[in-house]
Design a protein around this motif. Structure first.
Motif, PDB file in Angstrom:
ATOM      1  N   UNK A  12      33.803 -16.844  20.353  1.00  0.00           N
ATOM      2  CA  UNK A  12      32.593 -15.712  19.236  1.00  0.00           C
ATOM      3  C   UNK A  12      31.236 -15.719  19.586  1.00  0.00           C
ATOM      4  N   UNK A  13      31.026 -16.244  21.409  1.00  0.00           N
ATOM      5  CA  UNK A  13      29.701 -16.142  21.487  1.00  0.00           C
ATOM      6  C   UNK A  13      29.454 -14.609  21.500  1.00  0.00           C
ATOM      7  N   UNK A  14      27.810 -14.660  21.758  1.00  0.00           N
ATOM      8  CA  UNK A  14      27.135 -13.312  21.410  1.00  0.00           C
ATOM      9  C   UNK A  14      25.983 -12.698  22.281  1.00  0.00           C
ATOM     10  N   UNK A  15      25.551 -11.670  22.308  1.00  0.00           N
ATOM     11  CA  UNK A  15      24.594 -11.439  23.065  1.00  0.00           C
ATOM     12  C   UNK A  15      24.476 -12.074  24.767  1.00  0.00           C
ATOM     13  N   UNK A 129      13.265  -6.352  19.777  1.00  0.00           N
ATOM     14  CA  UNK A 129      14.800  -5.720  20.058  1.00  0.00           C
ATOM     15  C   UNK A 129      15.057  -4.620  21.362  1.00  0.00           C
ATOM     16  N   UNK A 130      14.451  -5.025  22.291  1.00  0.00           N
ATOM     17  CA  UNK A 130      14.093  -6.740  23.219  1.00  0.00           C
ATOM     18  C   UNK A 130      13.285  -6.847  22.370  1.00  0.00           C
ATOM     19  N   UNK A 131      12.193  -7.917  22.315  1.00  0.00           N
ATOM     20  CA  UNK A 131      11.281  -8.703  22.747  1.00  0.00           C
ATOM     21  C   UNK A 131      10.089  -8.424  23.979  1.00  0.00           C
ATOM     22  N   UNK A 132      11.219  -8.042  25.020  1.00  0.00           N
ATOM     23  CA  UNK A 132      10.602  -8.293  26.272  1.00  0.00           C
ATOM     24  C   UNK A 132      11.759  -7.744  27.134  1.00  0.00           C
ATOM     25  N   UNK A 133      10.832  -7.572  28.115  1.00  0.00           N
ATOM     26  CA  UNK A 133      12.055  -7.364  29.380  1.00  0.00           C
ATOM     27  C   UNK A 133      12.679  -8.636  29.896  1.00  0.00           C
ATOM     28  N   UNK A 134      14.031  -8.673  30.042  1.00  0.00           N
ATOM     29  CA  UNK A 134      14.438  -9.715  30.511  1.00  0.00           C
ATOM     30  C   UNK A 134      14.032 -10.999  29.610  1.00  0.00           C
ATOM     31  N   UNK A 139      18.830 -10.489  17.796  1.00  0.00           N
ATOM     32  CA  UNK A 139      19.768 -10.153  16.823  1.00  0.00           C
ATOM     33  C   UNK A 139      22.179  -9.524  16.994  1.00  0.00           C
ATOM     34  N   UNK A 140      22.174 -10.423  16.755  1.00  0.00           N
ATOM     35  CA  UNK A 140      23.962 -10.556  17.097  1.00  0.00           C
ATOM     36  C   UNK A 140      24.273  -9.922  17.791  1.00  0.00           C
ATOM     37  N   UNK A 141      24.247  -8.048  16.583  1.00  0.00           N
ATOM     38  CA  UNK A 141      25.061  -7.359  17.130  1.00  0.00           C
ATOM     39  C   UNK A 141      24.130  -6.408  17.192  1.00  0.00           C
ATOM     40  N   UNK A 142      24.269  -4.903  18.193  1.00  0.00           N
ATOM     41  CA  UNK A 142      23.248  -3.844  18.634  1.00  0.00           C
ATOM     42  C   UNK A 142      24.226  -2.363  18.644  1.00  0.00           C
ATOM     43  N   UNK A 143      23.568  -1.486  16.821  1.00  0.00           N
ATOM     44  CA  UNK A 143      24.457  -0.852  16.985  1.00  0.00           C
ATOM     45  C   UNK A 143      23.485   0.024  17.495  1.00  0.00           C
TER      46      UNK A 143
END
Length: 275
Positions: A12-15, A129-134, A139-143
């Protein structure tokens, strides 16, 4: 030999912790002040949102002949101050009782909200989303922009057309600033200079838009057969390289122009005249 970076097998790991990513416990390995840029962006945009909301709903101190606030032009309702020679287009009758700026701000606001640079700015500054590069987003899901409301970002080109019209009206307003308070031509005040700077930044920001660049040359197969459009595409491309700078500069200038009119209309001081 284990290196500590083998793919994770957490259920169930995300991101960054999905099975296909390296098993690095930390959310990022950056040691610089990566949070400073999105924080400043969020602070700047929030300041403008607060200011523009106040001025939009104030419904007062937006006209001091010959200057009209860019937040209230063109005037589309009967409850506007009559601007002699100005863009008084009373499309909405007396039934409109709210601030007339709410009828026009939707177009420049929609243009900026869907702008490619501003998407990056508020995605990072407000949504992380995302706050900065790298740096992994929380968020667990990106649409992406496939669902409401973000799917509305795809109408940016249509807001561009409206932005051209608004810029044209503001250009007309700028020309009217070369009158005095009695509407006599041949005069220039400090407000005229502020409006000139503002409209120059408004036009350069609008024309530096990615949609403008695509409209001019994005669908050409052979630039050699369209030398004029190719040259125009090159000019817009140079502006596009400074799209971020122009976005912020025009945002500040339009607020400055509005605030200057507010100071004049509220009686804080008189407009200094050069001639």
């Amino acid at each position: 030999m284990a290196t500590g970076t083998e793919p994770s097998s957490q259920a169930g790991a995300t991101g960054v912790h999905t099975a296909s990513r390296a098993a690095i416990p930390a959310r990022h390995l950056r040691t610089d002040r990566w949070w400073l840029a999105p924080a400043c962006t969020a602070a700047g945009l929030l300041a403008f949102i607060v200011y523009s909301t106040w001025r939009a709903f104030a419904n007062a101190d937006y006209y001091a002949a010959p200057y009209v606030s860019p937040f209230y032009s063109p005037c589309l309702a009967e409850n506007c101050h009559t601007m002699r020679g100005g863009p008084n287009w009373e499309i909405f009758g007396s039934w409109w009782g709210l601030s007339p700026s709410l009828l026009i701000l939707i177009f420049p606001l929609g243009f900026r909200l869907t702008c490619y640079y501003y998407r990056k700015a508020y995605y990072r500054g407000f949504w992380a989303s995302p706050p900065a590069c790298a740096v992994a987003e929380p968020h667990k899901k990106y649409t992406g922009e496939t669902r409401f409301p973000l799917i509305l970002q795809n109408i940016h080109r249509y807001f561009f057309y409206f932005a051209i019209l608004v810029a044209g009206v503001l250009t007309y307003d700028t020309a009217l600033t070369f009158r005095d308070e009695h509407y006599a031509w041949g005069h220039m005040g400090l407000g005229s200079l502020i409006f000139l700077v503002n409209i120059a930044l408004i036009w350069t920001y609008t024309l530096s838009c990615h949609s403008c660049r695509h409209i001019i040359g994005g669908r050409l197969r052979h630039f050699s057969k369209h030398p004029v459009r190719y040259r125009m595409w090159g000019w817009v491309g140079k502006l596009n390289e400074r799209h971020m700078l122009l976005a912020w500069s025009s945002l500040i200038s339009v607020a400055a122009a509005d605030f200057y009119v507010f100071l004049l209309a509220s009686g804080a001081f008189a407009d200094p005249r050069f001639f």
